[in-house]
Design a protein around this motif. Sequence first.
Motif, mmCIF file in Angstrom:
data_model
loop_
_atom_site.group_PDB
_atom_site.id
_atom_site.type_symbol
_atom_site.label_atom_id
_atom_site.label_comp_id
_atom_site.label_asym_id
_atom_site.label_seq_id
_atom_site.Cartn_x
_atom_site.Cartn_y
_atom_site.Cartn_z
ATOM 1 N N UNK A 77 0.855 -1.211 0.000
ATOM 2 C CA UNK A 77 0.000 0.000 0.000
ATOM 3 C C UNK A 77 0.884 1.253 0.000
ATOM 4 N N UNK A 78 1.888 1.289 0.881
ATOM 5 C CA UNK A 78 2.776 2.460 0.976
ATOM 6 C C UNK A 78 3.475 2.726 -0.352
ATOM 7 N N UNK A 79 3.941 1.628 -0.985
ATOM 8 C CA UNK A 79 4.651 1.743 -2.271
ATOM 9 C C UNK A 79 3.714 2.302 -3.354
ATOM 10 N N UNK A 80 2.494 1.779 -3.405
ATOM 11 C CA UNK A 80 1.530 2.201 -4.423
ATOM 12 C C UNK A 80 1.126 3.661 -4.225
ATOM 13 N N UNK A 81 0.947 4.066 -2.958
ATOM 14 C CA UNK A 81 0.559 5.457 -2.694
ATOM 15 C C UNK A 81 1.698 6.406 -3.079
ATOM 16 N N UNK A 82 2.934 5.962 -2.832
ATOM 17 C CA UNK A 82 4.097 6.784 -3.239
ATOM 18 C C UNK A 82 4.069 7.005 -4.750
ATOM 19 N N UNK A 83 3.798 5.927 -5.507
ATOM 20 C CA UNK A 83 3.739 6.036 -6.978
ATOM 21 C C UNK A 83 2.611 6.966 -7.421
ATOM 22 N N UNK A 84 1.444 6.813 -6.751
ATOM 23 C CA UNK A 84 0.285 7.638 -7.125
ATOM 24 C C UNK A 84 0.551 9.113 -6.835
ATOM 25 N N UNK A 85 1.232 9.389 -5.704
ATOM 26 C CA UNK A 85 1.574 10.777 -5.364
ATOM 27 C C UNK A 85 2.553 11.360 -6.379
ATOM 28 N N UNK A 86 3.478 10.515 -6.862
ATOM 29 C CA UNK A 86 4.436 10.965 -7.892
ATOM 30 C C UNK A 86 3.690 11.338 -9.171
ATOM 31 N N UNK A 87 2.697 10.500 -9.536
ATOM 32 C CA UNK A 87 1.908 10.787 -10.751
ATOM 33 C C UNK A 87 1.139 12.095 -10.609
ATOM 34 N N UNK A 88 0.587 12.327 -9.399
ATOM 35 C CA UNK A 88 -0.154 13.583 -9.167
ATOM 36 C C UNK A 88 0.797 14.776 -9.307
ATOM 37 N N UNK A 89 1.989 14.670 -8.692
ATOM 38 C CA UNK A 89 2.978 15.762 -8.749
ATOM 39 C C UNK A 89 3.400 16.022 -10.195
ATOM 40 N N UNK A 90 3.632 14.933 -10.947
ATOM 41 C CA UNK A 90 4.044 15.050 -12.356
ATOM 42 C C UNK A 90 2.941 15.731 -13.177
ATOM 43 N N UNK A 91 1.680 15.310 -12.936
ATOM 44 C CA UNK A 91 0.548 15.881 -13.689
ATOM 45 C C UNK A 91 0.402 17.366 -13.368
ATOM 46 N N UNK A 92 0.597 17.733 -12.102
ATOM 47 C CA UNK A 92 0.442 19.144 -11.711
ATOM 48 C C UNK A 92 1.527 20.024 -12.317
ATOM 49 N N UNK A 93 2.729 19.441 -12.483
ATOM 50 C CA UNK A 93 3.848 20.226 -13.039
ATOM 51 C C UNK A 93 3.811 20.280 -14.564
ATOM 52 N N UNK A 94 3.538 19.123 -15.187
ATOM 53 C CA UNK A 94 3.766 19.028 -16.642
ATOM 54 C C UNK A 94 2.518 18.856 -17.500
ATOM 55 N N UNK A 95 1.366 18.542 -16.909
ATOM 56 C CA UNK A 95 0.206 18.197 -17.738
ATOM 57 C C UNK A 95 -0.984 19.120 -17.451
ATOM 58 N N UNK A 96 -2.096 18.846 -18.140
ATOM 59 C CA UNK A 96 -3.272 19.722 -18.014
ATOM 60 C C UNK A 96 -4.177 19.349 -16.855
ATOM 61 N N UNK A 97 -5.285 20.097 -16.712
ATOM 62 C CA UNK A 97 -6.212 19.916 -15.582
ATOM 63 C C UNK A 97 -6.878 18.541 -15.576
ATOM 64 N N UNK A 98 -7.228 18.043 -16.764
ATOM 65 C CA UNK A 98 -7.936 16.748 -16.804
ATOM 66 C C UNK A 98 -7.011 15.617 -16.352
ATOM 67 N N UNK A 99 -5.695 15.734 -16.689
ATOM 68 C CA UNK A 99 -4.739 14.704 -16.244
ATOM 69 C C UNK A 99 -4.531 14.765 -14.731
ATOM 70 N N UNK A 100 -4.560 15.983 -14.176
ATOM 71 C CA UNK A 100 -4.432 16.154 -12.712
ATOM 72 C C UNK A 100 -5.624 15.469 -12.038
ATOM 73 N N UNK A 101 -6.819 15.710 -12.603
ATOM 74 C CA UNK A 101 -8.033 15.098 -12.043
ATOM 75 C C UNK A 101 -7.941 13.576 -12.100
ATOM 76 N N UNK A 102 -7.501 13.054 -13.255
ATOM 77 C CA UNK A 102 -7.387 11.595 -13.424
ATOM 78 C C UNK A 102 -6.431 10.993 -12.396
#
Length: 389
Positions: A77-102
Amino acid sequence: MEGNAGEDGKQERHLVLAHKLFLLSHPAVDDLSKVDLRSEVLDAVKSDDMAPLFESLVSAGVLEPDAALLAEMRGRIDEEIRKLDEKIADAEENLGESEVREAHLAKSLYFIRVGEKEKALEQLKVTEGKTVAVGQKMDLVFHTLQIGFFYMDFDLISKSIDKAKNLFEEGGDWERKNRLKVYEGLYCMAIRNFKKAASLFLDSISTFTTYELFSYDTFIFYTVLTSIITLDRVSLKQKVVDAPEILAVIGKVPHLSEFLNSLYNCQYKSFFVAFSGLTEQIKLDRYLQPHFRYYMREVRTVVYSQFLESYKSVTMEAMAAAFGVTVDFIDQELSRFIAAGKLHCKIDKVAGVLETNRPDERNAFYQATIKQGDFLLNRIQKLSRVIDL
């Protein structure tokens, strides 16, 4: 509770698990079946890394303690949440609003999957803040409702249904509106509001798509059960007995067709046989089981009232013969229902006769109007005294 749950006609797997947990705690389920259920529950918990549920089941004595398994699940669970948080951070920095929402939605769904109720609800709120479309907001409400039904959290379900209705005022499509009717119907049935449940279920018969909650057969089972104790004979015939959608599947549910048709056709012996066959299904249903005794009483009130409506007076023997039971049984049953004000008749024990004293509706309405009129006049007099002062 993945986003596509139910689209392939399958019940959402956490609700399947909830039903198994309910059966595990049920005294009517034999020990041998419980051994299989326990193993199936453990498999489901393992496959979704449901660490919080595992802990609560261990403390309740349902599952055996296993520190290594719990540590493994927590690690994943900890490992998966770390990955999901990385994806959120990446989407907020480099991608659009719909990707952040996803990315936020993916984290919400993961919390739902592992059974972290509070974190899932929190994350769904965050996701909602990133959501613009009404349809997508509605989908988040459906996820919340499924969490509510898994935990039988009626407060959460009630608030979510109100929220969904407010969203529909902004727009929203018919498919989602129809799905909400079934969710609300299930909620009403679970809190013993059978009248509203029957109305919502009957509205959804031809548009049913909520396979994530239960199969169409189960839906028809609920529809017939709630309709029988809430509809009058004319409506029952029109909306249930002759409904093609119900006729198409009613035969798949054991005893249900006999239960409905024998009541409508006044075949009381067959009705009692079918009814006793259905009691097991009602008892072993997690939404209906808390209302089992109440439902049994209501059905008997309906059937006894229907029988007595045809007579001004009838012998106890004739009634006992019609129902295929003893005179003593009928005597005890009716005494209880008459005392509770459920049946309008009186027993002449000496002659062994039942005399009906059907209430005159027009007269009752007249009396009620007079009573309300008196109450209103009293209020006006009190008010006039206050004004005079």
